[in-house]
Design a protein around this motif. Structure first.
Motif, PDB file in Angstrom:
ATOM      1  N   PHE A  91      -4.581   4.023   0.364  1.00  8.91           N
ATOM      2  CA  PHE A  91      -3.393   3.147   0.331  1.00  8.91           C
ATOM      3  C   PHE A  91      -3.101   2.900   1.799  1.00  8.91           C
ATOM      4  N   GLY A  92      -4.067   2.486   2.613  1.00  4.59           N
ATOM      5  CA  GLY A  92      -3.703   2.051   3.989  1.00  4.59           C
ATOM      6  C   GLY A  92      -3.381   0.597   3.878  1.00  4.59           C
TER       7      GLY A  92
ATOM      8  N   LEU B 111      13.225   3.226  -6.765  1.00  2.00           N
ATOM      9  CA  LEU B 111      14.197   3.768  -5.857  1.00  2.00           C
ATOM     10  C   LEU B 111      13.544   3.738  -4.329  1.00  2.00           C
ATOM     11  N   VAL B 112      12.412   3.948  -3.973  1.00  2.71           N
ATOM     12  CA  VAL B 112      12.132   4.089  -2.783  1.00  2.71           C
ATOM     13  C   VAL B 112      11.852   2.611  -2.188  1.00  2.71           C
TER      14      VAL B 112
ATOM     15  N   PHE C 104       4.945   4.580   7.617  1.00  2.42           N
ATOM     16  CA  PHE C 104       5.813   5.732   7.458  1.00  2.42           C
ATOM     17  C   PHE C 104       5.411   6.461   6.228  1.00  2.42           C
ATOM     18  N   LEU C 105       5.296   5.900   5.084  1.00  3.63           N
ATOM     19  CA  LEU C 105       4.895   6.645   3.720  1.00  3.63           C
ATOM     20  C   LEU C 105       3.688   7.314   3.868  1.00  3.63           C
ATOM     21  N   VAL C 106       2.541   6.275   4.417  1.00  5.64           N
ATOM     22  CA  VAL C 106       1.124   6.882   4.508  1.00  5.64           C
ATOM     23  C   VAL C 106       1.397   8.243   5.408  1.00  5.64           C
ATOM     24  N   TRP C 107       2.142   8.286   6.350  1.00  3.32           N
ATOM     25  CA  TRP C 107       2.177   9.302   7.571  1.00  3.32           C
ATOM     26  C   TRP C 107       2.828  10.240   6.638  1.00  3.32           C
ATOM     27  N   LEU C 108       3.809  10.201   5.977  1.00  2.53           N
ATOM     28  CA  LEU C 108       4.610  11.145   5.393  1.00  2.53           C
ATOM     29  C   LEU C 108       3.675  11.841   4.230  1.00  2.53           C
ATOM     30  N   PHE C 109       2.755  11.360   3.552  1.00  8.03           N
ATOM     31  CA  PHE C 109       1.929  12.058   2.461  1.00  8.03           C
ATOM     32  C   PHE C 109       0.822  12.533   3.112  1.00  8.03           C
ATOM     33  N   ASN C 110       0.652  12.328   4.350  1.00  9.43           N
ATOM     34  CA  ASN C 110      -0.520  12.719   5.098  1.00  9.43           C
ATOM     35  C   ASN C 110       0.070  14.295   5.680  1.00  9.43           C
ATOM     36  N   ARG C 111       1.374  14.269   6.013  1.00 12.53           N
ATOM     37  CA  ARG C 111       1.834  15.109   6.675  1.00 12.53           C
ATOM     38  C   ARG C 111       2.642  16.191   6.049  1.00 12.53           C
TER      39      ARG C 111
ATOM     40  N   GLY D  30       0.744  -1.117   0.070  1.00 10.43           N
ATOM     41  CA  GLY D  30       0.011  -0.127   0.020  1.00 10.43           C
ATOM     42  C   GLY D  30       0.787   1.350   0.093  1.00 10.43           C
ATOM     43  N   GLY D  31       1.852   1.174   0.896  1.00  5.45           N
ATOM     44  CA  GLY D  31       2.816   2.409   0.831  1.00  5.45           C
ATOM     45  C   GLY D  31       3.653   2.569  -0.559  1.00  5.45           C
TER      46      GLY D  31
END
Lengths: 426, 358
Positions: free
Chosen positions: B265-266, B116-117, B143-150, B81-82
Motif C-alpha cells: 500500500f505504498g 470515517l478515516v 502517515f497511515l502506512v507509518w502507523l500500520f508499520n509502527r 494507497g493509505g
C-alpha cells in the motif's frame, strides 16, 4: 514472403510443441528494479548450475531439467502472478528469493502441494516441519544468523557484551523485522543494549538513520538489508566514518555489488555468510560447459562471486533432492510430493559436497520431519577492498539453540493455531 | 448499423432517464453481466482468477472510489494507497476478532471504517484545494502506512509485522485462505464490483452527484446556488473512501492473502490508481473499469507475449513493459486527455450516425 515466414514460424512452433523435459524448476527471479543488483547474480548461479547438469550430465538421472524463469521485480503481486503462471507445469520446487513473496506463497504452495526452499530467508519458524510440511529453510535461518553475529561479537569481546550498545539497521518489512525478537532475547541474556533503526524500502533514503548512529555512537551496527539499501548503507557508514570492522551485515548484505560502489571506504566491512566463499572446481566446469558455450543465464561475469555461489549452492541442494527422490521412487520422472519427501530426508555430507565439485561449500547437515532448518551454522567474512574479495574470518559457528528453539516453537504454534493446522508429519 | 436508434422511443421520463437509454446498449450491458456472472465462473482456473480477474475487479472498485473524489468532486487525492491499507487492516482486525461472521459483513464494515478515516483526512479540503490538497492527502498516505508499520496492535503483534488472512467463509463457502476455489473468490469480488458500480452510478446522477460536480466545476458558484461545500466535499470523501476501503479489504483478504503494508500500500499504489482514472477517464464509471483493465491486463499480456510466446529474456520483457505502458500513458494523455471513456463515447457517437455523418 511474409506469409511464408509466418508459416515457417508457426511450423517451428508446432514442431517444438510442449517441451518434453519433466523436471520443471521455476526461477522467480528479479533482474529489474532496486533489488536487481543482488537478484541477478543469485539467479545466474541458480540457473547456470542446472544448465551445467543438463549440458555435462544430460540432466539428473537421464532426465533433462527445464527452467522456467519469471520476473517478479521483488514485488509480491508479480510474485503471485508468476507462481500462478508456472504452477500448472508440474514444478518441483520454488525458490523465490524474497521474504515478502515467500509469505504470500507459503499457504498457497502448501495447499497446492508444492515444496518451497527458502534458503536462509522467508519465515524462520518454517524450521518446524510438523507445522510447515511443505516449506524448507535449510541450511540456516535469520534467527540463527542473529545469534551467530552475537556469538562472534561475544568472542571478540572476551565472552561478555555487558554494557555494549548494538544497533540494528533494518529493511522496514517482514524481512528486516525477522531478527528483532531474537536480538531482544539475546540482549536479555548477554546484557547489551539494542537500538532499532528501520529504513523504508527500497532504502536509498537513510541519511537520518546514519546521523542517529553518529549521535548514539553504538559499539556495533548490525544490518538487515537487501538490494540498493546495502550499497547506500555502506557508503553512508563510510561518510560518518563508522569503523567498518564494527559493522556486520546479514548474509544478504555481504556480496560484491554491496561493497564495490563504496570503493576503498568499504575495506574491513564484515558480513555473515551461510556458505564458504571461495574458488571451487565446479566453476571450471560452469565456464567450460555453460559460459563459453553461450548458455549462461547472464553475461557470465558473476561466476564465483558471493551471491552467484549461493545461487549455485541452492541449485545444488535442489538437484541433490531430485537425485534422492529418483532413488526413493525408482523412477527418473518425479513429482512435487516425491521431491518433498526427498527434501525431508536430505543428508548433506562432506562427500556429497565433494561430488558437486564444491567441497566445503556449506556445513554438513541433515533434514528431518521435525527439523527443516539444517545445521543453522553461519560464518563471518570480511571485505578486502584492495584484493576485491571476501575473506572468511571464521569457520562455521553454531547458533544458540537455547534461545532460538523456544522462539521457533512459539511462532510455529501461533501460526498453527491461526490457520487451524494440527502439527504432524506427512 | 450497430447503434440504431430508429424505433427506440421513450414514452416516459423514467425510460428517458435510464443509465443506458439506447436499447442496444442496454442489452449489450445485460449480456456482459450475464457472461460475467453465469459463464466466467465455470471457465476460470486459478491463473485467470488470481492473475487477471481478481486484480482487475479489485482495482476497478478502487478506481470507482477515487473517481468519485477526483473525477466527480474535483478533490485531488494521493492517499488511495493509505485508504486501501485502512480497509485491509480493518478487515484483518475484524476477521481475527470475529471469525464466525460472514466475509460480506467484514468487507462492508472495513469500508465503513475507511469512510470515517477518509472524512477525517478530508477535513483539510474545506480550506485548501488543488495541489495543496494533494499534498495533504499525500500526508495521509505516509502517515497511515507509518502507523500500520509502527503500532503492533494493528498486526496482532506478529513477529514480522505482516498480516495474513485466515480462512473465512461466507454462506459456508471459503472466500479467503489458500484452499479457496477460483470461482468463489471471483464471484465474491464480482458481487462487490457490480454493487459498487451500481451505487456509484446512481449516486453520481442523483442530487448528491450534482452537488459534487457543481463543487468541481466552480465551488463559489455552487455555494451561491445553495450547495453546502462542507457537506458535498465530506460526503465525496466518505463515499470515495468507502469504495477504496472495500477494495483494500478485498485486495488483502481475497487476492493476496498476506500483506506487508509498505510494499502493498505504498505511494506507488496511489499513483497506480490515479493513473487508472486518468487513462480511463475522469468522471466516468466506465472509465474506471477501462483504466483498471488497461493497467492490470496490459502488463500481463505483454509478459505473456514477450517471454512465454517469443521467449525473450525476462528482464528485457520487464523493461519493455515499462517502456510500452509508460509510452502509451503519454500518448493517451496527448491524444485523448479525457481517457478511454471519451474514446468509447466518440466511437459510439460515430456508430450511431453511421453511415451519414454530419
Amino acid at each position: 514472403m511474409r506469409l511464408k515466414m509466418t508459416t515457417l514460424a508457426l511450423g517451428a512452433l508446432l514442431a517444438t510443441g510442449p517441451a518434453l523435459a519433466d523436471l520443471v524448476i521455476p526461477d522467480l527471479s528479479y533482474r529489474t528494479g532496486p533489488y536487481a543488483a543482488n537478484g541477478i547474480p543469485f539467479s545466474d548461479g541458480y540457473q547456470d548450475y542446472l544448465t551445467l547438469l543438463n549440458e555435462r550430465d544430460g540432466g539428473i538421472g537421464g532426465e533433462k531439467i527445464r527452467l522456467v524463469e519469471c520476473e517478479t521485480g521483488y514485488n509480491t503481486e508479480k510474485g503471485v502472478e508468476c507462481y500462478e503462471a508456472t504452477k500448472g507445469e508440474n514444478p518441483l520446487v520454488y525458490q523465490p528469493l524474497s521474504t515478502g513473496i515467500t509469505y504470500q506463497l507459503i499457504p498457497k504452495a502448501t495447499a497446492d502441494g508444492i515444496p518451497m526452499h527458502t534458503m536462509g530467508y522467508g519465515r524462520t519458524s518454517a524450521v518446524n516441519g510438523e507445522v510447515f510440511n511443505w516449506v524448507f529453510n535449510y541450511p540456516a535461518n535469520y534467527w540463527d544468523a542473529a545469534s551467530v553475529a552475537i556469538k562472534y561479537l561475544l568472542d571478540e569481546n572476551g565472552g561478555s557484551l555487558d554494557g555494549k550498545k548494538i544497533t540494528l539497521i533494518y529493511h522496514n518489512s517482514a524481512y528486516g523485522k525477522e531478527p528483532i525478537r531474537t536480538l531482544e532475547e539475546l540482549a536479555k541474556k548477554h546484557g547489551y543494549e539494542l537500538g532499532l533503526l528501520p529504513v523504508d524500502p527500497p532504502g536509498q533514503e537513510q541519511k537520518s538513520q546514519w546521523l542517529q548512529i553518529r549521535r548514539d555512537r553504538p559499539d556495533y551496527v548490525i544490518m538487515w538489508g537487501w538490494g540498493v539499501q546495502n550499497q547506500v548503507a555502506i557508503q553512508e557508514a563510510a561518510n560518518i566514518r563508522f569503523p567498518m570492522e564494527n559493522f556486520i551485515g546479514i548474509w544478504w548484505a555481504g556480496a560484491e555489488p554491496d561493497v564495490l560502489p563504496a570503493g576503498d571506504a568499504a575495506n574491513g566491512y564484515k558480513a555473515l555468510n551461510m556458505n564458504m566463499p571461495g574458488d571451487y572446481p565446479v566453476f571450471a566446469d560452469i565456464r567450460q560447459y555453460v559460459v563459453d558455450a553461450g548458455k549462461a543465464a547472464g553475461d557470465g561475469s558473476n561466476v564465483g562471486n558471493v551471491l552467484y555461489t549461493r545461487g549455485m549452492y541452492a541449485a545444488m541442494l535442489a538437484a541433490e533432492a531430485i537425485k534422492l527422490a529418483q532413488e526413493q521412487t525408482g523412477s527418473a520422472t518425479i513429482d512435487a510430493a516425491a521431491m518433498r519427501n526427498a527434501m525431508e530426508s536430505l543428508n548433506v555430507t562432506a562427500a556429497t559436497m565433494e561430488g558437486w565439485g564444491a567441497p566445503g561449500i556449506g556445513p554438513e547437515f541433515n533434514v528431518s520431519c521435525q527439523d527443516h532448518g539444517g545445521s543453522g551454522m553461519g560464518l563471518i567474512q570480511q571485505w578486502d577492498a584492495s584484493a576485491k574479495e571476501w575473506k572468511p574470518l571464521t569457520g562455521f559457528i553454531e547458533s544458540d539453540q537455547e534461545v532460538i528453539a523456544p522462539l521457533v516453537s512459539e511462532d510455529a504454534a501461533a501460526f498453527a493455531a491461526e490457520n487451524g493446522i494440527t502439527p504432524g508429519c506427512l | 448499423m450497430l447503434y440504431r436508434e430508429a424505433g427506440d422511443f421513450h414514452t416516459s421520463y423514467r425510460q428517458d432517464g435510464q443509465t443506458f437509454p439506447i436499447r442496444f446498449d442496454r442489452y449489450r450491458y445485460y449480456a456482459v453481466l450475464f457472461v460475467a456472472v453465469f459463464v466466467v465462473p465455470f471457465l476460470i482456473n486459478d491463473y485467470w482468477a488470481n492473475s487477471i480477474l481478481l486484480p482487475f475487479l479489485i482495482y476497478a472498485i478502487a478506481a470507482i472510489g477515487l473517481n468519485i473524489l477526483v473525477g466527480y468532486c474535483g478533490q485531488v487525492s494521493l492517499g488511495t494507497g493509505g485508504f486501501m491499507a485502512v480497509g485491509a487492516y480493518a478487515c484483518y482486525k475484524l476477521m481475527t476478532a470475529m471469525p464466525e461472521v460472514s466475509m460480506f459483513v467484514h468487507v462492508i464494515l472495513a469500508g465503513a471504517i475507511t469512510a470515517l478515516v477518509g472524512v477525517l483526512f478530508g477535513l483539510p479540503s474545506l480550506r485548501i484545494k488543488g495541489f495543496y490538497l494533494a499534498v495533504a492527502t499525500l500526508a495521509a498516505q505516509f502517515f497511515l502506512v507509518w502507523l500500520f508499520n509502527r503500532v503492533p496492535w494493528f498486526y496482532n503483534y506478529s513477529a514480522s509485522g505482516q498480516i495474513n488472512a485466515p480462512e473465512r467463509d461466507t454462506f459456508g463457502i471459503l472466500i479467503t485462505g489458500p484452499n479457496t476455489e477460483a470461482w468463489a473468490t471471483y464471484l465474491f469480488c464480482l458481487a462487490f464490483t457490480i454493487a459498487s458500480a451500481l451505487i456509484a452510478r446512481n449516486l453520481t446522477r442523483g442530487a448528491m452527484g450534482r452537488q459534487w460536480m457543481a463543487i468541481r466545476d466552480m465551488d463559489i458558484a455552487a455555494e451561491i446556488i445553495g450547495v453546502s461545500p462542507m457537506r458535498a466535499k465530506l460526503t465525496a470523501f466518505a463515499v470515495s473512501s468507502f469504495f477504496v476501503g472495500i477494495s483494500g479489504a478485498l485486495f488483502f483478504s481475497v487476492y493476496l492473502g498476506a500483506v506487508e503494508v509498505g510494499e502493498a500500500f505504498g505511494i506507488n499504489k496511489s499513483f497506480l490508481v490515479l493513473f487508472m482514472i486518468i487513462i480511463g477517464g475522469l468522471g466516468s464509471i466506465f472509465g474506471s473499469f477501462a483504466g483498471a483493465a488497461f493497467l492490470v491486463v496490459l502488463p500481463v499480456a505483454l509478459k505473456v507475449v514477450g517471454s512465454d510466446i517469443l521467449g525473450w529474456p525476462t528482464d528485457v520483457v520487464a523493461h519493455l513493459q515499462l517502456l510500452i505502458v509508460g509510452g502509451l500513458i503519454v500518448t493517451f494523455l496527448i491524444a485523448e486527455p479525457h481517457g478511454l471513456a471519451q474514446l468509447w463515447r466518440v466511437a459510439k457517437e460515430k456508430l450511431r450516425l453511421w453511415p451519414f455523418p454530419y
